[in-house]
Motif scaffolding. Structure first.
Motif, short mmCIF file in Angstrom:
data_model
loop_
_atom_site.label_atom_id
_atom_site.label_comp_id
_atom_site.label_asym_id
_atom_site.label_seq_id
_atom_site.Cartn_x
_atom_site.Cartn_y
_atom_site.Cartn_z
N SER A 187 -19.64 53.42 -14.90
CA SER A 187 -17.78 54.45 -15.44
C SER A 187 -16.75 54.10 -13.96
O SER A 187 -15.76 53.29 -14.86
N HIS A 188 -17.59 54.36 -12.75
CA HIS A 188 -16.88 53.76 -11.75
C HIS A 188 -16.40 52.45 -11.84
O HIS A 188 -15.12 51.65 -11.11
N LEU A 189 -17.01 51.60 -12.48
CA LEU A 189 -16.92 49.72 -12.35
C LEU A 189 -15.96 49.55 -13.57
O LEU A 189 -15.17 48.37 -13.54
N LEU A 190 -15.33 50.53 -14.68
CA LEU A 190 -14.50 49.99 -15.60
C LEU A 190 -13.31 50.57 -15.74
O LEU A 190 -12.56 50.75 -16.27
N ASP A 191 -13.58 52.14 -14.49
CA ASP A 191 -12.03 52.65 -14.53
C ASP A 191 -10.90 51.85 -13.74
O ASP A 191 -11.53 50.91 -12.96
#
Length: 355
Positions: A36-40
């Motif tokens: 999720s962090h990579l996509l935010d």
């Protein structure tokens, strides 16, 4: 192309079986929070060991030379610090892998490496020496979004409810070697037969390859027959290899046949034609054998081997300008790039006519 073909080409699927002929790699399952962090949209790098190559922010100074202080900033600081993402378990695992692999690694996810993000590294390559280095490259990369969101976009059997994400996302850390790009090659296998080989890096001319074609073809063909033939799940696929100075071949990757895989110096139509021709020759040879004879049909005398033979044949480096990895760039008829190129060509013609 079927979904199972894409899944079989994931690094965590093939590496355990072919590790003896590949480069040392350690694989870690990615927690959902890190994905999720990579996509935010936040570019914060979650690491207690930020890359030393990053230039620190210079604080704003007052007229007296002291750093400007804002009471509101101080009050918000603790809250902002608590909101910053942290992945201590993954960080510890990655740091341990880096140490075991000699102090430097190249990262990739299930299929893709963040090659489009090398601009953010001072070394301008994928060499990582800490979890901070790895996080920075992954966070800055657009190409890994393929693995995270669009892995099955080209599959004929993709369900309408598919999220485009595999059940398991992994981070593969490959021992770092300063590989020469001209010694990477892609080979094409159709129905179990090796049809063609070409250089992987098609944006440069390398004169040293011209005199080495025969020895390289022999080395890669032999590697296929001895190490891959009949041992990989798929009958039709491509594989990427690296050839050392002493002609040892190391497996780098598997890719599905067609789909998002580029044929580079071939076209898929050419490869299909080569495969059909080989099949016809094999059937003809079988038909000419005497019943009861121990004679076997002859193998093809030479696999098609292509390199860029001179400077003028260099392919355009669209990756550098688009930020999209070469294998996921669609330039076919009707694609966005095709429309763009046609409009650009028309515009240039209009400008020329006005002059």
């Amino acid at each position: 192309m079927k979904e199972v073909e894409v899944l079989d080409c994931q690094v965590q699927q093939w590496y355990p079986r072919f590790k003896s002929v590949s480069i040392a790699t350690e694989i870690h399952r990615l927690p959902e929070a890190f994905v999720s962090h990579l996509l935010d949209g936040d570019f914060f790098v979650p690491s207690s060991d930020l890359p030393s190559r990053l230039v620190p922010e210079i604080p704003e100074l007052q007229a007296d030379g002291y750093e400007k202080w804002d009471e509101e900033d101080e009050e918000d600081g603790g809250e902002q610090q608590q909101q910053q993402p942290s992945f201590p378990e993954l960080e510890a695992e990655v740091e341990a892998s880096i140490r075991r692999l000699g102090g430097a690694v190249m990262p990739k996810l299930n299929w893709s490496a963040p090659k489009d993000a090398t601009w953010i590294s001072s070394s301008k390559n994928l060499k990582c020496q800490s979890f901070g280095d790895v996080s920075l490259l992954l966070k800055a990369s657009d190409s890994i979004v393929h693995d995270l969101c669009h892995a099955f976009d080209n599959c004929d059997d993709k369900p309408s409810s598919s999220t485009g994400r595999p059940e398991e996302l992994v981070l593969a850390l490959r021992k770092w070697y300063d590989l020469r790009p001209e010694m990477e090659f892609r080979a094409f296998v159709r129905r179990g037969a090796l049809l063609g080989i070409c250089q992987r890096e098609v944006t440069g001319f390398y004169s040293s390859l011209v005199s080495s074609k025969d020895s390289l073809r022999t080395a890669i063909s032999g590697f296929f027959e001895n190490s891959l033939l009949g041992k990989f799940e798929l009958e039709s696929y491509t594989f990427d290899v690296y050839v050392t100075k002493d002609l040892r071949v190391k497996l780098l990757d598997f890719n599905p046949w067609e789909g998002s895989t580029l044929p580079l110096l071939f076209s898929w139509e050419e490869l299909e034609a080569i495969g059909d021709g080989l099949k016809s020759k094999t059937l003809s040879s079988l038909g000419s054998l005497t019943i009861g004879s121990d004679e076997l049909p002859a193998k093809p005398t030479s696999v098609e081997f292509r390199i860029i033979e001179r400077e003028g044949l260099v392919q355009p480096n669209l990756t550098a300008t688009s930020g999209v990895p070469l294998d996921y760039l669609d330039t076919g008829p009707g694609s966005a790039w095709d429309v763009f190129f046609r409009r650009t060509e028309d515009e240039l013609k209009n400008q020329a006519s006005e002059e």
